[in-house]
Design a protein around this motif. Structure first.
Motif, PDB file in Angstrom:
ATOM      1  N   ASP A  73      16.234  -9.899 -13.123  1.00 42.74           N
ATOM      2  CA  ASP A  73      16.137  -8.690 -12.514  1.00 42.74           C
ATOM      3  C   ASP A  73      16.296  -9.014 -10.963  1.00 42.74           C
ATOM      4  OD1 ASP A  73      16.172  -6.497 -14.472  1.00 42.74           O
ATOM      5  OD2 ASP A  73      14.229  -7.237 -14.988  1.00 42.74           O
ATOM      6  N   ARG A  74      17.189  -8.030 -10.268  1.00 43.92           N
ATOM      7  CA  ARG A  74      17.157  -8.410  -8.657  1.00 43.92           C
ATOM      8  C   ARG A  74      16.070  -7.837  -8.052  1.00 43.92           C
ATOM      9  NH1 ARG A  74      19.044  -5.245  -4.384  1.00 43.92           N
ATOM     10  NH2 ARG A  74      19.455  -3.568  -6.027  1.00 43.92           N
ATOM     11  N   ILE A  75      15.567  -8.661  -7.225  1.00 42.87           N
ATOM     12  CA  ILE A  75      14.300  -8.010  -6.453  1.00 42.87           C
ATOM     13  C   ILE A  75      14.749  -6.989  -5.784  1.00 42.87           C
ATOM     14  CG2 ILE A  75      12.532  -8.663  -4.869  1.00 42.87           C
ATOM     15  CD1 ILE A  75      12.262  -9.951  -7.606  1.00 42.87           C
ATOM     16  N   ARG A  76      14.134  -5.715  -5.759  1.00 39.85           N
ATOM     17  CA  ARG A  76      14.568  -4.603  -4.860  1.00 39.85           C
ATOM     18  C   ARG A  76      13.446  -4.246  -3.931  1.00 39.85           C
ATOM     19  NH1 ARG A  76      14.217  -0.666  -7.877  1.00 39.85           N
ATOM     20  NH2 ARG A  76      13.348  -1.446  -9.724  1.00 39.85           N
ATOM     21  N   HIS A  77      11.888  -4.823  -4.373  1.00 35.94           N
ATOM     22  CA  HIS A  77      10.795  -4.340  -3.569  1.00 35.94           C
ATOM     23  C   HIS A  77      10.083  -5.685  -3.290  1.00 35.94           C
ATOM     24  CE1 HIS A  77      12.022  -0.189  -3.789  1.00 35.94           C
ATOM     25  NE2 HIS A  77      11.804  -0.291  -5.268  1.00 35.94           N
ATOM     26  N   ARG A  78       9.787  -6.119  -2.130  1.00 42.62           N
ATOM     27  CA  ARG A  78       8.875  -7.301  -1.854  1.00 42.62           C
ATOM     28  C   ARG A  78       7.669  -6.705  -1.523  1.00 42.62           C
ATOM     29  NH1 ARG A  78      12.849 -10.202   2.188  1.00 42.62           N
ATOM     30  NH2 ARG A  78      12.959  -8.162   2.746  1.00 42.62           N
ATOM     31  N   LEU A 121       1.868  -4.036 -10.782  1.00 42.64           N
ATOM     32  CA  LEU A 121       2.971  -4.153  -9.987  1.00 42.64           C
ATOM     33  C   LEU A 121       3.837  -5.731 -10.290  1.00 42.64           C
ATOM     34  CD1 LEU A 121       1.773  -2.918  -6.462  1.00 42.64           C
ATOM     35  CD2 LEU A 121       3.387  -1.874  -7.906  1.00 42.64           C
ATOM     36  N   ALA A 122       2.915  -6.743 -10.577  1.00 39.69           N
ATOM     37  CA  ALA A 122       3.447  -7.959 -10.840  1.00 39.69           C
ATOM     38  C   ALA A 122       4.436  -7.943 -12.144  1.00 39.69           C
ATOM     39  CB  ALA A 122       2.355  -8.949 -11.118  1.00 39.69           C
ATOM     40  N   GLN A 123       4.161  -6.790 -12.929  1.00 40.55           N
ATOM     41  CA  GLN A 123       4.801  -6.747 -14.272  1.00 40.55           C
ATOM     42  C   GLN A 123       6.208  -5.690 -14.122  1.00 40.55           C
ATOM     43  OE1 GLN A 123       1.381  -6.455 -14.491  1.00 40.55           O
ATOM     44  NE2 GLN A 123       1.585  -8.714 -14.774  1.00 40.55           N
ATOM     45  N   GLU A 124       6.316  -5.004 -12.924  1.00 38.51           N
ATOM     46  CA  GLU A 124       7.440  -3.898 -12.596  1.00 38.51           C
ATOM     47  C   GLU A 124       8.598  -4.834 -12.596  1.00 38.51           C
ATOM     48  OE1 GLU A 124       7.597  -0.807 -12.705  1.00 38.51           O
ATOM     49  OE2 GLU A 124       5.751   0.080 -12.355  1.00 38.51           O
ATOM     50  N   GLY A 169      11.944  -5.668 -10.947  1.00 37.78           N
ATOM     51  CA  GLY A 169      12.579  -5.688  -9.506  1.00 37.78           C
ATOM     52  C   GLY A 169      11.482  -5.692  -8.515  1.00 37.78           C
ATOM     53  N   VAL A 170      10.205  -6.211  -8.640  1.00 39.22           N
ATOM     54  CA  VAL A 170       9.172  -6.198  -7.833  1.00 39.22           C
ATOM     55  C   VAL A 170       8.849  -7.738  -7.605  1.00 39.22           C
ATOM     56  CG1 VAL A 170       6.742  -5.712  -7.404  1.00 39.22           C
ATOM     57  CG2 VAL A 170       8.179  -4.008  -8.048  1.00 39.22           C
ATOM     58  N   ASP A 171       8.728  -8.102  -6.298  1.00 39.43           N
ATOM     59  CA  ASP A 171       7.971  -9.316  -6.098  1.00 39.43           C
ATOM     60  C   ASP A 171       6.597  -9.039  -5.264  1.00 39.43           C
ATOM     61  OD1 ASP A 171       7.706 -12.213  -5.734  1.00 39.43           O
ATOM     62  OD2 ASP A 171       9.076 -12.126  -3.839  1.00 39.43           O
ATOM     63  N   LEU A 172       5.643  -9.551  -6.033  1.00 35.69           N
ATOM     64  CA  LEU A 172       4.389  -9.306  -5.304  1.00 35.69           C
ATOM     65  C   LEU A 172       3.661 -10.767  -4.866  1.00 35.69           C
ATOM     66  CD1 LEU A 172       1.656  -7.481  -4.815  1.00 35.69           C
ATOM     67  CD2 LEU A 172       1.017  -8.072  -7.221  1.00 35.69           C
ATOM     68  N   VAL A 173       3.629 -10.566  -3.459  1.00 36.62           N
ATOM     69  CA  VAL A 173       3.157 -11.738  -2.902  1.00 36.62           C
ATOM     70  C   VAL A 173       1.597 -11.606  -2.166  1.00 36.62           C
ATOM     71  CG1 VAL A 173       3.340 -13.107  -0.685  1.00 36.62           C
ATOM     72  CG2 VAL A 173       5.305 -12.356  -1.831  1.00 36.62           C
ATOM     73  N   LEU A 174       0.740 -12.431  -2.416  1.00 35.78           N
ATOM     74  CA  LEU A 174      -0.502 -12.273  -2.292  1.00 35.78           C
ATOM     75  C   LEU A 174      -0.953 -13.476  -1.154  1.00 35.78           C
ATOM     76  CD1 LEU A 174      -2.362 -11.961  -5.913  1.00 35.78           C
ATOM     77  CD2 LEU A 174      -1.496 -10.344  -4.265  1.00 35.78           C
TER      78      LEU A 174
END
Length: 267
Positions: A2-7, A23-26, A28-33
């Motif tokens: 999936d294309r990343i749409r939300h960082r 959120l990590a499983q959504e 198009g979402v890239d979750l950064v901690l």
């Protein structure tokens, strides 16, 4: 793929987990901690689209937008922002301050100045350093490290959430979701509010899992998430943010031109 749409940028602390539930499983979402103190730089560099920013960093950047209705706050003791001191507060000259959050450092300075008329020297204290080995008069700890600290050589302790409520009668807002310019705020708002709803519906499970991941007492984690931390951004929280900004400006901890988008949902 999936294309990343939300960082999305958030932090690893216990109090954040209900806001990033699922959120990590959504798609198009890239979750950064990362550390809360680094998320503003990530927004400015456009490496994330939205970040859970310390409130002082949000206020310092008028160009940032706001996701309404969500915060990390408390109305009384917060437990995870603590000042531990070797001496009575009026004798504190030097504080080793956790480098994780700019808000807690500013809040500590505001409270000491307003109650005692003093401004102790603040020195950065590395996250990997053992606070028991600090040579300072006091240490300011935040997050999970504050929750688990005992520090027998520091007989005085001050919960900054409680001290703020005693001073102002208001809840204390520690963080909000801030957006960089030119992003789809409506889509992010929908995504983040759904995550909040999931998190609030699953606090016992989140607390249990977090206690094992973070090596914290399970009962304390559950009490903290269910009864200490608040996740709304309503009129009282907005009033508190404005009061925090005013007091911080008086001490030159914030510029005179600040972000005021937190007040727009309530006029």
């Amino acid at each position: 793929m999936d294309r990343i749409r939300h960082r999305i940028g958030a932090v690893k602390y216990l109090n954040t987990k209900p806001l990033i539930e699922g959120l990590a499983q959504e798609n198009g979402v890239d979750l950064v901690l990362d550390l809360p103190s680094r998320l503003a730089d990530r927004l400015l560099a456009h490496t994330i689209d939205v970040g859970l920013l310390p409130i002082v960093d949000f206020l310092a950047h008028p160009e940032f937008g706001l996701i309404p209705g969500i915060s990390i706050s408390c109305a009384g003791p917060v437990l995870s922002v603590q000042l531990f001191s070797r001496v009575p507060l009026e004798k504190v000259l030097w504080i080793d301050a956790d480098v994780g959050s700019h808000t807690s450092i500013a809040l500590c300075q505001i409270l000491i100045q307003k109650t005692l008329g003093l401004l102790p020297q603040m020195r950065p204290f590395p996250l990997e350093a053992d606070p028991n080995h600090s040579k300072a008069d006091a240490v300011l700890l935040i997050g999970d490290r504050a929750l688990s600290a005992s520090l027998p050589d520091f007989p005085f302790s001050f919960d900054l959430g409680w001290e703020w409520q005693k001073l102002t009668g208001l809840p204390m807002v520690f963080a909000v979701w801030a957006t960089r310019p030119k992003v789809d705020v409506q889509a992010l708002e929908c995504l983040l509010k759904k995550a909040k709803q999931r998190g609030l519906a699953n606090l016992p499970r989140i607390a249990h899992q977090a206690s094992q991941e973070l090596n914290l007492d399970g009962a304390i984690c559950r009490k903290y998430l269910e009864h200490i931390i608040r996740y709304d951004l309503g009129p009282k929280e907005v009033l508190s943010v404005s009061e925090f900004a005013r007091l911080a400006q008086n001490l030159n901890l914030l510029p005179q031109r600040i972000n005021t988008s937190h007040a727009s949902p309530f006029g």
